[in-house]
Design a protein around this motif. Structure first.
Motif, PDB file in Angstrom:
ATOM      1  N   ASP A  79      28.905  79.733  55.775  1.00 42.54           N
ATOM      2  CA  ASP A  79      27.570  79.053  55.610  1.00 42.54           C
ATOM      3  C   ASP A  79      26.267  79.203  55.588  1.00 42.54           C
ATOM      4  O   ASP A  79      24.940  78.827  55.111  1.00 42.54           O
ATOM      5  CB  ASP A  79      27.756  77.437  56.045  1.00 42.54           C
ATOM      6  CG  ASP A  79      29.298  77.247  56.253  1.00 42.54           C
ATOM      7  OD1 ASP A  79      29.515  77.139  54.813  1.00 42.54           O
ATOM      8  OD2 ASP A  79      29.175  76.387  56.826  1.00 42.54           O
ATOM      9  N   SER A  80      26.124  80.747  56.380  1.00 39.23           N
ATOM     10  CA  SER A  80      24.910  81.189  56.460  1.00 39.23           C
ATOM     11  C   SER A  80      25.249  82.750  56.648  1.00 39.23           C
ATOM     12  O   SER A  80      25.966  82.843  57.363  1.00 39.23           O
ATOM     13  CB  SER A  80      23.867  80.055  57.316  1.00 39.23           C
ATOM     14  OG  SER A  80      23.987  80.031  58.556  1.00 39.23           O
ATOM     15  N   PRO A  81      23.634  83.296  56.503  1.00 37.72           N
ATOM     16  CA  PRO A  81      23.660  84.333  57.396  1.00 37.72           C
ATOM     17  C   PRO A  81      23.654  84.936  58.836  1.00 37.72           C
ATOM     18  O   PRO A  81      24.942  85.969  59.042  1.00 37.72           O
ATOM     19  CB  PRO A  81      22.131  85.380  57.089  1.00 37.72           C
ATOM     20  CG  PRO A  81      22.195  83.785  55.628  1.00 37.72           C
ATOM     21  CD  PRO A  81      22.233  82.500  55.858  1.00 37.72           C
ATOM     22  N   MET A  82      23.753  83.711  59.568  1.00 40.82           N
ATOM     23  CA  MET A  82      24.215  83.622  60.477  1.00 40.82           C
ATOM     24  C   MET A  82      25.439  83.623  60.690  1.00 40.82           C
ATOM     25  O   MET A  82      26.011  84.533  61.643  1.00 40.82           O
ATOM     26  CB  MET A  82      23.102  82.931  61.568  1.00 40.82           C
ATOM     27  CG  MET A  82      22.956  82.979  62.990  1.00 40.82           C
ATOM     28  SD  MET A  82      22.117  81.145  63.893  1.00 40.82           S
ATOM     29  CE  MET A  82      20.486  82.194  63.559  1.00 40.82           C
ATOM     30  N   ALA A  83      26.047  82.343  60.356  1.00 38.40           N
ATOM     31  CA  ALA A  83      27.676  82.529  60.866  1.00 38.40           C
ATOM     32  C   ALA A  83      28.576  83.601  60.128  1.00 38.40           C
ATOM     33  O   ALA A  83      29.169  83.749  60.584  1.00 38.40           O
ATOM     34  CB  ALA A  83      28.267  81.030  59.698  1.00 38.40           C
TER      35      ALA A  83
END
Length: 211
Positions: A79-83
């Protein structure tokens, strides 16, 4: 599921005991040699450099494979770059833990140096190469394989933080490296005590059986 599946894959890959399988293929049980460890250093004590080299490459390769599988097959769906980073780091950590604590061998695995290298090359190849360079420098300079591994592992989080780029990325990589380093130190506790006592055998020593 995008996180769980690559972590399970990473652990299963990491838990493949290549040192045990390769030595068993030539009629040797590596657990009855030297320290009984399944890693490349102990495989070298069989006198077969080819087997030791193959163990080193395969143990590093399984860590690298776990990270690349996570990066190219699972991280893109995050869902996100961090994920996505979480997935990639999780897979690498799982591969390392699989090697060090393999379920198939009663959670008694290797010390993790080669798999750490493979995982690190997948996370950040520059930091991975620096790890190798530090290991080689200390190994050739001081003739202690364990000291080389401990030194390289200790510096890995520092180089990770300094070379990973943006602050968040640097902290994440440094934290992941620090976790692997702590476990590696735990697995090398006997070596640390022998280094402190001056009884740790050097590379190539005929007495190098302690592991």
């Amino acid at each position: 599921m995008n996180f769980l599946i690559p972590v399970v894959i990473g652990y299963l890959l990491g838990s493949i005991p290549f040192g045990l399988l390769l030595t068993r293929a030539v009629g040797i049980d590596i657990r009855s040699v030297g320290s009984g460890n399944i890693g490349a250093t102990n495989v070298l004590r069989t006198g077969n450099r080819w087997l030791a080299g193959a163990t080193l490459l395969l143990d590093a390769g399984k860590g690298l494979a776990a990270v690349l599988i996570a990066r190219y097959f699972f991280a893109p769906g995050a869902d996100s770059p961090m994920a996505a980073d979480f997935i990639v780091y999780g897979a690498g950590i799982a591969a390392f833990f699989g090697h060090v604590f393999p379920v198939w061998l009663g959670f008694k695995g290797g010390k993790g140096v080669a798999t750490y290298i493979g995982v690190l090359l997948g996370w950040n190849w520059v930091v991975g190469l620096i790890f190798c360079a530090v290991w080689l420098l200390v190994a050739f300079g001081r003739k202690y394989s364990s000291l080389a591994a401990l030194t390289a592992a200790a510096t890995a989080p520092l180089f990770a933080y300094g070379l990973a780029g943006a602050e968040d990325a640097a902290l994440s990589l440094a934290a992941a490296c620090a976790l692997l380093t702590l476990v590696l130190y735990y697995k090398h506790w006997g070596n640390i005590r022998r280094l402190w006592d001056g009884t740790e055998p050097k590379i190539g020593s005929e007495k190098n059986k302690a592991g």
